[in-house]
Design an enzyme around this catalytic site. Structure first.
Site, short mmCIF file in Angstrom:
data_model
loop_
_atom_site.label_atom_id
_atom_site.label_comp_id
_atom_site.label_asym_id
_atom_site.label_seq_id
_atom_site.Cartn_x
_atom_site.Cartn_y
_atom_site.Cartn_z
N GLY A 33 0.82 -1.21 0.00
CA GLY A 33 0.00 0.00 0.00
C GLY A 33 0.84 1.25 0.00
N ASN A 34 0.19 2.38 0.21
CA ASN A 34 0.90 3.66 0.25
C ASN A 34 0.31 4.53 1.36
OD1 ASN A 34 -1.20 5.58 -0.95
ND2 ASN A 34 -1.11 3.94 -2.49
N ARG A 35 0.94 5.69 1.57
CA ARG A 35 0.60 6.52 2.73
C ARG A 35 -0.48 7.55 2.48
NH1 ARG A 35 4.47 5.53 6.51
NH2 ARG A 35 6.51 4.84 5.78
N SER A 36 -1.17 7.49 1.37
CA SER A 36 -2.19 8.49 1.09
C SER A 36 -3.31 8.46 2.14
CB SER A 36 -2.79 8.26 -0.30
OG SER A 36 -3.81 9.20 -0.53
#
Ligand code: CTP
Ligand code: CA
Length: 228
Positions: A33-36
């Protein structure tokens, strides 16, 4: 605009906004995943509703409360986000892809929890996800639809933030690409932003700075100009 009621220049318009960041399963309990956080996308959805639009918000893994007066579809993976965005885009005047979409997903997610194997490292095969924004820009699911992308860039040896942004704008062929600089405490989760809006040729259309709400209103100003 604080305290004042904004222009109702999106009245009668259906807009779709994607927000957050997609997650791709590695196994039943783990993901890439990512930090958005989804804050910019949620600000876009709120401000569009305040300007009179009917808003569908496709939210990928966002923990913020659903905005009032907005129809929210919660998704997890890029495939789910793509399906939801395309379904609602079929009747939309505007689609804004503010979500951070995972570029890759595990080629073969495990059906049961992966176990460590001795002291060896682990290599995971990834395949590329479809480019939802580029597809929307190429297909225009509804005639005259305005398609907007976001690009979080860092400068590197190959070019500055803006050079990368202009190249991406020409590649994606969205009507607008909102470019901001990330890294060094800017962009993800921050309160303030500085963005440049580019057209499909990579030319600067507008610039905006300030809170995510102010950036959102600048995006809708540019979109409203396209719709007229
Ligand atoms: N995007 C998308 N589908 C993808 C990847 C990105 O729709 N598979 C959209 C994002 O929602 C965003 C825009 O494309 O609106 C730009 O995303 P970005 O990650 O900056 O672009 P990429 O083409 O993935 O390029 P990069 O290699 O720089 O990540
Ligand atoms: Ca990407």
């Amino acid at each position: 605009l604080v305290g004042a009621s904004p222009a109702q220049d999106l009245t009668g318009r259906h807009v779709v906004v994607s927000a957050g960041g997609t997650r791709e399963p590695l196994d039943p309990v783990r993901y890439l995943g990512n930090r958005s956080t989804g804050r910019q996308g949620y600000a876009l959805a709120r401000s569009a509703a305040a300007r009179g639009a009917h808003v569908t918000l496709v939210a990928a893994n966002v923990t913020l409360p659903d905005p009032a007066g907005v129809s929210v579809v919660h998704v997890e993976t890029t495939d789910e986000l793509r399906t939801a965005v395309r379904e609602h885009a079929a009747s939309a005047d505007v689609v804004v892809m503010a979500a951070a979409v995972a570029d890759y997903r595990p080629a073969a997610p495990a059906a049961s929890k992966m176990k460590k194997d001795g002291a060896a490292g682990l290599t995971i095969d990834l395949v590329q996800n479809p480019d939802v924004l580029a597809e929307l820009a190429a297909e225009r699911l509804r005639p005259g639809q305005v398609v907007v992308g976001f690009a979080a860039e860092t400068g590197d040896a190959a070019g500055s933030v803006l050079e990368h942004g202009r190249a991406k704008a020409r590649r994606k062929q969205a009507d607008l690409l909102v470019v901001n600089a990330v890294g060094a405490g800017r962009g993800f989760g921050d309160v303030g932003n500085e963005v440049v809006l580019l057209d499909a040729e990579g030319s600067t259309v507008a610039e905006a700075a300030g809170s995510k709400d102010e950036v959102a209103h600048a995006v809708w100003d540019a979109v409203a100009a396209h719709l007229r």
